[in-house]
Motif scaffolding. Structure first.
Motif, PDB file in Angstrom:
ATOM      1  N   PRO A 249      -0.641 -34.367 -14.825  1.00  0.00           N
ATOM      2  CA  PRO A 249      -0.075 -34.018 -13.507  1.00  0.00           C
ATOM      3  C   PRO A 249      -1.684 -34.021 -13.365  1.00  0.00           C
ATOM      4  O   PRO A 249      -2.575 -34.301 -13.697  1.00  0.00           O
TER       5      PRO A 249
ATOM      6  N   THR B 156      -4.777 -27.113 -13.007  1.00  0.00           N
ATOM      7  CA  THR B 156      -3.986 -26.312 -12.336  1.00  0.00           C
ATOM      8  C   THR B 156      -3.835 -24.920 -12.139  1.00  0.00           C
ATOM      9  O   THR B 156      -3.117 -23.971 -12.056  1.00  0.00           O
ATOM     10  N   TYR B 157      -5.420 -24.540 -13.529  1.00  0.00           N
ATOM     11  CA  TYR B 157      -6.240 -23.704 -13.355  1.00  0.00           C
ATOM     12  C   TYR B 157      -7.241 -23.142 -13.388  1.00  0.00           C
ATOM     13  O   TYR B 157      -7.934 -24.203 -12.968  1.00  0.00           O
TER      14      TYR B 157
ATOM     15  N   SER C 164       9.038 -42.275   2.743  1.00  0.00           N
ATOM     16  CA  SER C 164       8.572 -42.857   1.955  1.00  0.00           C
ATOM     17  C   SER C 164       8.676 -44.091   2.174  1.00  0.00           C
ATOM     18  O   SER C 164       8.567 -44.291   1.304  1.00  0.00           O
TER      19      SER C 164
ATOM     20  N   ARG D 108       6.684 -46.859   1.653  1.00  0.00           N
ATOM     21  CA  ARG D 108       6.928 -47.934   0.107  1.00  0.00           C
ATOM     22  C   ARG D 108       6.623 -49.395   1.254  1.00  0.00           C
ATOM     23  O   ARG D 108       6.706 -50.754   1.065  1.00  0.00           O
TER      24      ARG D 108
ATOM     25  N   ARG E 137      -3.701 -36.294  -9.355  1.00  0.00           N
ATOM     26  CA  ARG E 137      -3.399 -36.615  -8.247  1.00  0.00           C
ATOM     27  C   ARG E 137      -3.763 -38.540  -8.039  1.00  0.00           C
ATOM     28  O   ARG E 137      -4.324 -38.556  -7.917  1.00  0.00           O
ATOM     29  N   LYS E 138      -3.051 -38.208  -7.054  1.00  0.00           N
ATOM     30  CA  LYS E 138      -2.933 -40.237  -6.522  1.00  0.00           C
ATOM     31  C   LYS E 138      -3.523 -40.395  -5.355  1.00  0.00           C
ATOM     32  O   LYS E 138      -2.740 -39.763  -4.324  1.00  0.00           O
TER      33      LYS E 138
ATOM     34  N   ASP F 247      -4.085 -39.425   0.405  1.00  0.00           N
ATOM     35  CA  ASP F 247      -3.851 -39.102  -0.425  1.00  0.00           C
ATOM     36  C   ASP F 247      -2.096 -38.444  -0.648  1.00  0.00           C
ATOM     37  O   ASP F 247      -1.711 -37.610   0.051  1.00  0.00           O
ATOM     38  N   GLU F 248      -1.813 -39.654  -2.125  1.00  0.00           N
ATOM     39  CA  GLU F 248      -0.182 -39.196  -2.280  1.00  0.00           C
ATOM     40  C   GLU F 248       0.360 -37.970  -2.577  1.00  0.00           C
ATOM     41  O   GLU F 248       1.674 -37.707  -3.271  1.00  0.00           O
ATOM     42  N   GLY F 249      -1.032 -37.576  -3.054  1.00  0.00           N
ATOM     43  CA  GLY F 249      -0.052 -35.884  -3.885  1.00  0.00           C
ATOM     44  C   GLY F 249      -0.197 -36.118  -5.577  1.00  0.00           C
ATOM     45  O   GLY F 249       0.046 -36.877  -5.984  1.00  0.00           O
ATOM     46  N   PRO F 250       0.668 -34.503  -6.136  1.00  0.00           N
ATOM     47  CA  PRO F 250       0.643 -35.104  -6.809  1.00  0.00           C
ATOM     48  C   PRO F 250       1.486 -36.097  -7.715  1.00  0.00           C
ATOM     49  O   PRO F 250       3.182 -35.670  -7.327  1.00  0.00           O
ATOM     50  N   VAL F 251       1.640 -36.734  -8.839  1.00  0.00           N
ATOM     51  CA  VAL F 251       2.315 -37.128 -10.006  1.00  0.00           C
ATOM     52  C   VAL F 251       2.232 -36.775 -11.451  1.00  0.00           C
ATOM     53  O   VAL F 251       1.136 -37.041 -11.615  1.00  0.00           O
ATOM     54  N   LEU F 252       3.725 -37.295 -12.501  1.00  0.00           N
ATOM     55  CA  LEU F 252       3.344 -37.274 -13.813  1.00  0.00           C
ATOM     56  C   LEU F 252       2.996 -37.962 -14.227  1.00  0.00           C
ATOM     57  O   LEU F 252       4.028 -39.069 -14.215  1.00  0.00           O
TER      58      LEU F 252
ATOM     59  N   ARG G  93      -4.699 -43.501  -2.734  1.00  0.00           N
ATOM     60  CA  ARG G  93      -4.355 -45.092  -2.159  1.00  0.00           C
ATOM     61  C   ARG G  93      -5.469 -45.340  -1.832  1.00  0.00           C
ATOM     62  O   ARG G  93      -5.863 -44.192  -0.518  1.00  0.00           O
TER      63      ARG G  93
END
Lengths: 164, 171
Positions: free
Chosen positions: B131, B170-171, B42, B46, B133-134, B120-125, B136
Motif C-alpha cells: 500500500p 499500516t502500523y 473520480s 480523470r 499513498r498517491k 492526496d489521492e489516497g491509498p493504492v496498492l 499528485r
C-alpha cells in the motif's frame, strides 16, 4: 468489486463492518463513523479500476483515517479524552435478552485481543474478506494472516469462556 | 482432541458471524453524499487530468512552433532589409556575418517551476510496493530563451504533472 458499483450500495454493504473495523483505533462510535466517512470518501475519489483489490484498498483507507484521528486524539485535553472513553462501547447490535451477557463477553474479549489478531478477525468474520484480500490490505502473506486468524479465534474463545 | 478443538473453533466462528455489527447511521450516508458532491467525482477528476495533459501537449507544441517561426522570420527579414548607411547595398554586404548557428541560437536563460496544486489521492496498492499513498502535484514551468545576437527573448509556459508514491505505514 464491480467496476460501476454505486457508492451507496458499497456503503450499505460494507459500512457496518467498516465501522467495527475502525473502532479498533478510535475511542468512540462517533469517531469510528467519522473515520469511515473520511476514508470512504477518500477511497471513492481516488479509486482506479484494475489497480489492486478495491475492497482491500477501502479497508486501508479507513484504517488510515482511523489512525490519523487517533493521532489527533492525543492532542485533546484529558477531560475530552475521558468523555470519549466513557462513551458507548456497543460493537454489535443488541441480541435476545438471554444472549446479551454472552454478547458483552465477546465485546470485552475482542478488546483484550492483540491488535494484529483482532484486525484480521474483524476483516474476515464481519468484513467477509478473503485471506487474499486481507493479506493485500495488510501487506502480509496469506499464510501470516491465516495463522493470525486461527490464533486470534482460539484466543478469543478462551477469553470469552473465561469472562462468562 | 484436535478435532474437538477444530469443531469448537468452527462453532465459535459461526456464533461470531451471527453477531451483526451496529449499522451505519443516516449521518454517515449524508456526510458521504455531501463529501462526494463537493469534490469532483473520480470520473470528472480523470477527465480534468486528461484535459490538463492535453493543454500541456498543446502548449509545448505551440512554444516549439513559436521558436521555429521566429527564427525563420528573423532570418528572412535580415536578408532583405538594407543596412543603414549602406544604401543600395544588401544588408549582408560588407558585414562580417557570424555563423548561422550563433545568430539563430536561442539559449535557455531562466527556468522557473511553480507548484500550483497538490492532491492526496489516497491509498493504492502497487505490485512489489504494497500500500502506498498517491500524491499528485501540478506545476507550471516558465522557460525563457534568449538570442543574444538578435536580442530576442522567447518565453513559454508549460503545465506539468508529477505523481509521487509514498509507502504507507499500516502500523
Amino acid at each position: 468489486m464491480e467496476p460501476d458499483i454505486d457508492w451507496r450500495r458499497l456503503l450499505e454493504e460494507r459500512g457496518s463492518a467498516l465501522v467495527l473495523y475502525a473502532r479498533q483505533w478510535t475511542d468512540s462510535l462517533a469517531d469510528a463513523e467519522d473515520a469511515v466517512q473520511e476514508g470512504f470518501i477518500r477511497f471513492w475519489k481516488a479509486r482506479e479500476s484494475g489497480v489492486g483489490d478495491q475492497i482491500a484498498i477501502l479497508y486501508v483507507s479507513v484504517k488510515r483515517s482511523a489512525l490519523d484521528r487517533r493521532r489527533s486524539e492525543t492532542r485533546r485535553n484529558a477531560r475530552e479524552r475521558f468523555a470519549a472513553e466513557t462513551g458507548d462501547k456497543l460493537y454489535f447490535q443488541k441480541t435476545a435478552i438471554e444472549y446479551e451477557e454472552r454478547r458483552q463477553a465477546i465485546e470485552k474479549a475482542l478488546e483484550e485481543l492483540p491488535d494484529s489478531q483482532r484486525e484480521v478477525l474483524v476483516m474476515k468474520i464481519w468484513g467477509e474478506l478473503t485471506f487474499k484480500q486481507i493479506a493485500e490490505a495488510l501487506g502480509e502473506s496469506q499464510n501470516t494472516v491465516a495463522s493470525r486468524y486461527r490464533y486470534g479465534l482460539q484466543a478469543l474463545r478462551h477469553l470469552v469462556d473465561r469472562n462468562t | 482432541m484436535n478435532m474437538n478443538h477444530d469443531q469448537e473453533d468452527s462453532d465459535f466462528e459461526r456464533e461470531l458471524r451471527e453477531l451483526k455489527p451496529t449499522g451505519i447511521t443516516p449521518g454517515i450516508r449524508r456526510s458521504v453524499a455531501l463529501g462526494l458532491q463537493d469534490g469532483a467525482d473520480s470520473a470528472d477528476a480523470r477527465e480534468s487530468r486528461g484535459e490538463w495533459r492535453w493543454v500541456a501537449c498543446v502548449s509545448a507544441l505551440a512554444a516549439g512552433l513559436l521558436v521555429v517561426a521566429t527564427i525563420h522570420f528573423m532570418t528572412g527579414f535580415n536578408s532583405k532589409v538594407p543596412s543603414a548607411g549602406h544604401e543600395g547595398q544588401p544588408a549582408t554586404a560588407g558585414i562580417e556575418r557570424p555563423s548561422s548557428e550563433s545568430r539563430d541560437t536561442f539559449r535557455p536563460v531562466a527556468v522557473r517551476s511553480e507548484m500550483v496544486a497538490q492532491r492526496d489521492e489516497g491509498p493504492v496498492l502497487v505490485s512489489n510496493m504494497g500500500p502506498v499513498r498517491k500524491l499528485r502535484y501540478r506545476f507550471v514551468d516558465d522557460v525563457k530563451w534568449h538570442n543574444e545576437h538578435r536580442n530576442l527573448t522567447l518565453a513559454a509556459r508549460v503545465p506539468r504533472e508529477e505523481v509521487v508514491l509514498v509507502s504507507l505505514e499500516t502500523y
